[in-house]
Design a protein around this motif. Sequence first.
Motif, PDB file in Angstrom:
ATOM      1  N   MET A   1      36.532  34.689  39.415  1.00 23.76           N
ATOM      2  CA  MET A   1      36.195  35.926  38.777  1.00 23.76           C
ATOM      3  C   MET A   1      35.898  37.019  39.796  1.00 23.76           C
ATOM      4  SD  MET A   1      35.329  36.427  35.181  1.00 23.76           S
ATOM      5  CE  MET A   1      36.367  35.145  34.807  1.00 23.76           C
ATOM      6  N   PRO A   2      36.459  36.932  41.015  1.00 19.98           N
ATOM      7  CA  PRO A   2      36.124  37.958  41.998  1.00 19.98           C
ATOM      8  C   PRO A   2      36.628  39.335  41.595  1.00 19.98           C
ATOM      9  CG  PRO A   2      37.806  36.479  42.855  1.00 19.98           C
ATOM     10  CD  PRO A   2      37.387  35.942  41.536  1.00 19.98           C
ATOM     11  N   SER A   3      35.909  40.326  42.064  1.00 24.27           N
ATOM     12  CA  SER A   3      36.311  41.717  41.919  1.00 24.27           C
ATOM     13  C   SER A   3      36.569  42.222  43.331  1.00 24.27           C
ATOM     14  CB  SER A   3      35.199  42.509  41.240  1.00 24.27           C
ATOM     15  OG  SER A   3      35.572  43.841  41.061  1.00 24.27           O
ATOM     16  N   THR A   4      37.791  42.675  43.582  1.00 27.03           N
ATOM     17  CA  THR A   4      38.234  42.944  44.952  1.00 27.03           C
ATOM     18  C   THR A   4      38.656  44.395  45.113  1.00 27.03           C
ATOM     19  OG1 THR A   4      38.972  40.655  45.143  1.00 27.03           O
ATOM     20  CG2 THR A   4      39.860  42.211  46.733  1.00 27.03           C
ATOM     21  N   ARG A   5      38.239  44.985  46.215  1.00 21.73           N
ATOM     22  CA  ARG A   5      38.608  46.364  46.540  1.00 21.73           C
ATOM     23  C   ARG A   5      39.245  46.371  47.927  1.00 21.73           C
ATOM     24  NH1 ARG A   5      37.358  50.534  43.791  1.00 21.73           N
ATOM     25  NH2 ARG A   5      35.645  49.445  42.782  1.00 21.73           N
ATOM     26  N   ILE A   6      40.468  46.877  47.996  1.00 19.70           N
ATOM     27  CA  ILE A   6      41.199  47.032  49.252  1.00 19.70           C
ATOM     28  C   ILE A   6      41.131  48.508  49.630  1.00 19.70           C
ATOM     29  CG2 ILE A   6      43.424  46.756  50.417  1.00 19.70           C
ATOM     30  CD1 ILE A   6      44.194  44.888  47.991  1.00 19.70           C
ATOM     31  N   SER A   7      40.634  48.799  50.808  1.00 23.88           N
ATOM     32  CA  SER A   7      40.543  50.181  51.278  1.00 23.88           C
ATOM     33  C   SER A   7      41.288  50.298  52.602  1.00 23.88           C
ATOM     34  CB  SER A   7      39.081  50.597  51.483  1.00 23.88           C
ATOM     35  OG  SER A   7      38.359  50.491  50.276  1.00 23.88           O
ATOM     36  N   LEU A  68      31.943  38.278  44.495  1.00 23.52           N
ATOM     37  CA  LEU A  68      32.236  36.995  43.869  1.00 23.52           C
ATOM     38  C   LEU A  68      30.952  36.237  43.585  1.00 23.52           C
ATOM     39  CD1 LEU A  68      33.532  34.560  46.639  1.00 23.52           C
ATOM     40  CD2 LEU A  68      32.426  36.722  47.132  1.00 23.52           C
ATOM     41  N   PHE A  69      31.065  35.235  42.738  1.00 23.91           N
ATOM     42  CA  PHE A  69      29.914  34.388  42.449  1.00 23.91           C
ATOM     43  C   PHE A  69      29.521  33.638  43.709  1.00 23.91           C
ATOM     44  CE2 PHE A  69      31.807  33.974  37.978  1.00 23.91           C
ATOM     45  CZ  PHE A  69      31.109  35.066  37.525  1.00 23.91           C
ATOM     46  N   SER A  70      28.235  33.495  43.942  1.00 26.50           N
ATOM     47  CA  SER A  70      27.760  32.708  45.072  1.00 26.50           C
ATOM     48  C   SER A  70      28.050  31.232  44.813  1.00 26.50           C
ATOM     49  CB  SER A  70      26.260  32.938  45.285  1.00 26.50           C
ATOM     50  OG  SER A  70      25.542  32.666  44.108  1.00 26.50           O
ATOM     51  N   GLY A  71      28.170  30.490  45.884  1.00 28.61           N
ATOM     52  CA  GLY A  71      28.358  29.054  45.757  1.00 28.61           C
ATOM     53  C   GLY A  71      29.584  28.508  46.456  1.00 28.61           C
ATOM     54  N   ARG A  72      30.442  29.376  47.009  1.00 26.05           N
ATOM     55  CA  ARG A  72      31.628  28.877  47.715  1.00 26.05           C
ATOM     56  C   ARG A  72      31.215  28.280  49.057  1.00 26.05           C
ATOM     57  NH1 ARG A  72      33.211  32.463  43.713  1.00 26.05           N
ATOM     58  NH2 ARG A  72      35.189  31.772  42.842  1.00 26.05           N
ATOM     59  N   GLU A 104      28.203  38.202  47.634  1.00 28.35           N
ATOM     60  CA  GLU A 104      27.955  37.092  46.717  1.00 28.35           C
ATOM     61  C   GLU A 104      26.875  37.458  45.696  1.00 28.35           C
ATOM     62  OE1 GLU A 104      28.909  33.025  48.648  1.00 28.35           O
ATOM     63  OE2 GLU A 104      27.580  34.099  50.035  1.00 28.35           O
ATOM     64  N   VAL A 105      27.183  37.176  44.447  1.00 26.79           N
ATOM     65  CA  VAL A 105      26.309  37.517  43.331  1.00 26.79           C
ATOM     66  C   VAL A 105      26.041  36.247  42.521  1.00 26.79           C
ATOM     67  CG1 VAL A 105      26.144  38.896  41.224  1.00 26.79           C
ATOM     68  CG2 VAL A 105      27.296  39.836  43.225  1.00 26.79           C
ATOM     69  N   ASP A 106      24.785  35.992  42.189  1.00 24.53           N
ATOM     70  CA  ASP A 106      24.477  34.864  41.318  1.00 24.53           C
ATOM     71  C   ASP A 106      25.096  35.115  39.941  1.00 24.53           C
ATOM     72  OD1 ASP A 106      23.014  33.472  43.241  1.00 24.53           O
ATOM     73  OD2 ASP A 106      21.163  34.525  42.720  1.00 24.53           O
ATOM     74  N   PRO A 107      25.663  34.089  39.304  1.00 25.19           N
ATOM     75  CA  PRO A 107      26.329  34.276  38.010  1.00 25.19           C
ATOM     76  C   PRO A 107      25.458  34.924  36.935  1.00 25.19           C
ATOM     77  CG  PRO A 107      26.885  32.133  38.907  1.00 25.19           C
ATOM     78  CD  PRO A 107      25.821  32.718  39.793  1.00 25.19           C
ATOM     79  N   LEU A 112      29.716  39.318  31.466  1.00 21.18           N
ATOM     80  CA  LEU A 112      31.062  39.187  30.912  1.00 21.18           C
ATOM     81  C   LEU A 112      30.958  39.054  29.406  1.00 21.18           C
ATOM     82  CD1 LEU A 112      32.418  36.535  33.438  1.00 21.18           C
ATOM     83  CD2 LEU A 112      33.093  38.947  33.341  1.00 21.18           C
ATOM     84  N   SER A 113      31.666  39.875  28.701  1.00 14.81           N
ATOM     85  CA  SER A 113      31.680  39.813  27.234  1.00 14.81           C
ATOM     86  C   SER A 113      30.274  39.879  26.640  1.00 14.81           C
ATOM     87  CB  SER A 113      32.399  38.546  26.757  1.00 14.81           C
ATOM     88  OG  SER A 113      33.713  38.504  27.275  1.00 14.81           O
ATOM     89  N   GLY A 114      29.400  40.655  27.259  1.00 17.89           N
ATOM     90  CA  GLY A 114      28.051  40.839  26.744  1.00 17.89           C
ATOM     91  C   GLY A 114      27.089  39.711  27.057  1.00 17.89           C
ATOM     92  N   LYS A 115      27.492  38.801  27.961  1.00 18.37           N
ATOM     93  CA  LYS A 115      26.633  37.661  28.313  1.00 18.37           C
ATOM     94  C   LYS A 115      26.598  37.498  29.825  1.00 18.37           C
ATOM     95  CE  LYS A 115      28.027  35.014  24.249  1.00 18.37           C
ATOM     96  NZ  LYS A 115      28.677  33.797  23.799  1.00 18.37           N
ATOM     97  N   PRO A 116      25.538  36.850  30.325  1.00 16.83           N
ATOM     98  CA  PRO A 116      25.556  36.498  31.748  1.00 16.83           C
ATOM     99  C   PRO A 116      26.633  35.440  32.004  1.00 16.83           C
ATOM    100  CG  PRO A 116      23.362  36.145  30.783  1.00 16.83           C
ATOM    101  CD  PRO A 116      24.299  36.470  29.668  1.00 16.83           C
ATOM    102  N   ALA A 117      27.315  35.553  33.121  1.00 15.80           N
ATOM    103  CA  ALA A 117      28.362  34.588  33.447  1.00 15.80           C
ATOM    104  C   ALA A 117      27.813  33.165  33.550  1.00 15.80           C
ATOM    105  CB  ALA A 117      29.053  34.979  34.746  1.00 15.80           C
ATOM    106  N   SER A 118      26.532  33.029  33.852  1.00 14.20           N
ATOM    107  CA  SER A 118      25.924  31.700  33.947  1.00 14.20           C
ATOM    108  C   SER A 118      25.885  30.984  32.595  1.00 14.20           C
ATOM    109  CB  SER A 118      24.501  31.819  34.513  1.00 14.20           C
ATOM    110  OG  SER A 118      23.711  32.667  33.693  1.00 14.20           O
ATOM    111  N   GLU A 119      26.098  31.727  31.500  1.00 17.05           N
ATOM    112  CA  GLU A 119      26.076  31.134  30.159  1.00 17.05           C
ATOM    113  C   GLU A 119      27.471  31.002  29.549  1.00 17.05           C
ATOM    114  OE1 GLU A 119      23.398  33.542  27.842  1.00 17.05           O
ATOM    115  OE2 GLU A 119      21.721  33.153  29.198  1.00 17.05           O
TER     116      GLU A 119
END
Length: 128
Positions: A1-7, A68-72, A104-107, A112-119
């Motif tokens: 679910m990464p969000s990527t920006r190329i500059s 991206l989500f932390s944990g990699r 890195e962001v904790d889920p 996403l869709s009105g909920k935390p990604a951890s759920e």
Amino acid sequence: MPSTRISTRQGWIAGRPRAVIEAVQRALLTGLLIPEHDRCIFLQEFDDDALITPPTKGPQYTVIEITLFSGRSLDAKRRLYQAISDELALFDVPAADIKVVLIEVDPENWGLSGKPASEIDLGFKIDV
């Protein structure tokens, strides 16, 4: 679910923005083992007057910021860095002109869709 920006600096991509975006997507697939449909990449090209870069870097200096989500694992990150360098080499971008920043962001801090990604069942593993 990464969000990527190329500059990068305007000009060197020369009508190939989609190809550069797809190259970075392939690197994300290789490095992070995300599913093919997981896509969120933005490309920004800047005029010379709109950025400054280290004096030792060339006109193709590119910064890629991946949130991206932390944990990699470190191995996954190594795969990602190498895959990005390999993919951008196809556009003659020297590895020394590529900077990758992982944010890195904790889920539970990603909605996403009105909920935390951890759920949510993401459909893929984060701890690769």
